[in-house]
Design an enzyme around this catalytic site. Structure first.
Site, PDB file in Angstrom:
ATOM      1  N   CYS A  79      31.948  50.286  41.037  1.00 41.92           N
ATOM      2  CA  CYS A  79      31.528  49.658  42.293  1.00 41.92           C
ATOM      3  C   CYS A  79      30.660  50.612  43.116  1.00 41.92           C
ATOM      4  O   CYS A  79      29.496  50.812  42.793  1.00 41.92           O
ATOM      5  CB  CYS A  79      32.740  49.136  43.057  1.00 41.92           C
ATOM      6  SG  CYS A  79      32.308  47.940  44.341  1.00 41.92           S
ATOM      7  N   HIS A 169      36.101  46.607  39.546  1.00 44.67           N
ATOM      8  CA  HIS A 169      37.186  47.588  39.653  1.00 44.67           C
ATOM      9  C   HIS A 169      38.202  47.428  38.519  1.00 44.67           C
ATOM     10  O   HIS A 169      39.232  46.783  38.702  1.00 44.67           O
ATOM     11  CB  HIS A 169      37.909  47.423  40.989  1.00 44.67           C
ATOM     12  CG  HIS A 169      37.096  47.775  42.174  1.00 44.67           C
ATOM     13  ND1 HIS A 169      37.000  49.056  42.651  1.00 44.67           N
ATOM     14  CD2 HIS A 169      36.317  47.003  42.980  1.00 44.67           C
ATOM     15  CE1 HIS A 169      36.207  49.071  43.709  1.00 44.67           C
ATOM     16  NE2 HIS A 169      35.777  47.842  43.924  1.00 44.67           N
ATOM     17  N   GLU A 171      40.290  49.523  37.564  1.00 42.73           N
ATOM     18  CA  GLU A 171      41.524  50.221  37.944  1.00 42.73           C
ATOM     19  C   GLU A 171      42.506  49.314  38.673  1.00 42.73           C
ATOM     20  O   GLU A 171      43.675  49.665  38.837  1.00 42.73           O
ATOM     21  CB  GLU A 171      41.198  51.458  38.799  1.00 42.73           C
ATOM     22  CG  GLU A 171      40.776  51.185  40.217  1.00 42.73           C
ATOM     23  CD  GLU A 171      39.307  50.816  40.416  1.00 42.73           C
ATOM     24  OE1 GLU A 171      38.862  50.802  41.575  1.00 42.73           O
ATOM     25  OE2 GLU A 171      38.605  50.532  39.427  1.00 42.73           O
TER      26      GLU A 171
END
Length: 188
Positions: A79, A169, A171
């Site tokens: 990002c 994202h 994660e």
């Protein structure tokens, strides 16, 4: 075990750290030049790219990171990290670490309220991965040396040599495909 640096000014730092630990590797929080010593790769997490860029310049990390990239250190921007790595930001110049031959547009999918999750097939993995977009940028153009790894209407994951960028994202999902790709395939 590999030592993976995570730029630790803001953003999804802890989430990236957990993913690295899940893979059995050692995360290193990077806030100053000394923290870069001995790492095998570097993750530039999401957050606010202008703020992160300012910290990179003020701390002197910018020059050290660029030097490590020239030496072939694998790096991954998610990002805001992708914005930092872009050679061109639409209507705004270049990223602070212009290592990736892409043109990117900030917040192209809208504001925070427009955030969304999407399942996307990634041919390189031969799997569908969950992608979380939060005020995400959009890659609007890629150079001839850039490989598109995944896309929606435009590329959302790209690779150029040892530099990886995702506009989403990874994660923030339960999956670990992208972290595994970075740590196991990109870092020798």
């Amino acid at each position: 075990m590999k030592k993976i640096g995570v730029l630790a000014f803001q953003g999804g730092v802890i989430e990236h750290v957990k993913k690295i630990e899940e893979l059995g590797h050692i995360p290193v929080l990077v806030k100053k030049n000394e923290d870069l010593e001995g790492i095998d790769g570097l993750i530039l997490p999401g957050g606010e790219s202008t703020t992160i860029g300012k910290f990179l310049i003020e701390t002197g990390l910018k020059d050290k990171i660029l030097s490590l990239a020239e030496q072939g250190m694998p790096m991954w921007g998610t990002c805001a990290g992708a914005i930092l790595l872009s050679k061109s930001i639409k209507n705004q110049g270049s990223g602070v670490l212009p290592l990736l031959d892409i043109v990117i547009e900030r917040n192209a999918y809208g504001s925070q309220i427009d955030s969304f999750r999407k399942e996307v097939f990634v041919p390189r993995f031969n799997k569908t991965t969950e992608c979380v977009f939060i005020r995400a940028p959009k890659i609007v153009d890629v150079g001839s040396n850039v490989e598109v790894l995944a896309q929606l209407d435009t590329p959302i994951a790209v690779l150029q040599g040892t530099i990886l960028a995702t506009t989403f994202h990874p994660e923030l999902t339960s999956q670990n495909y992208w972290h595994s790709f970075f740590v196991e395939n990109m870092i020798k």
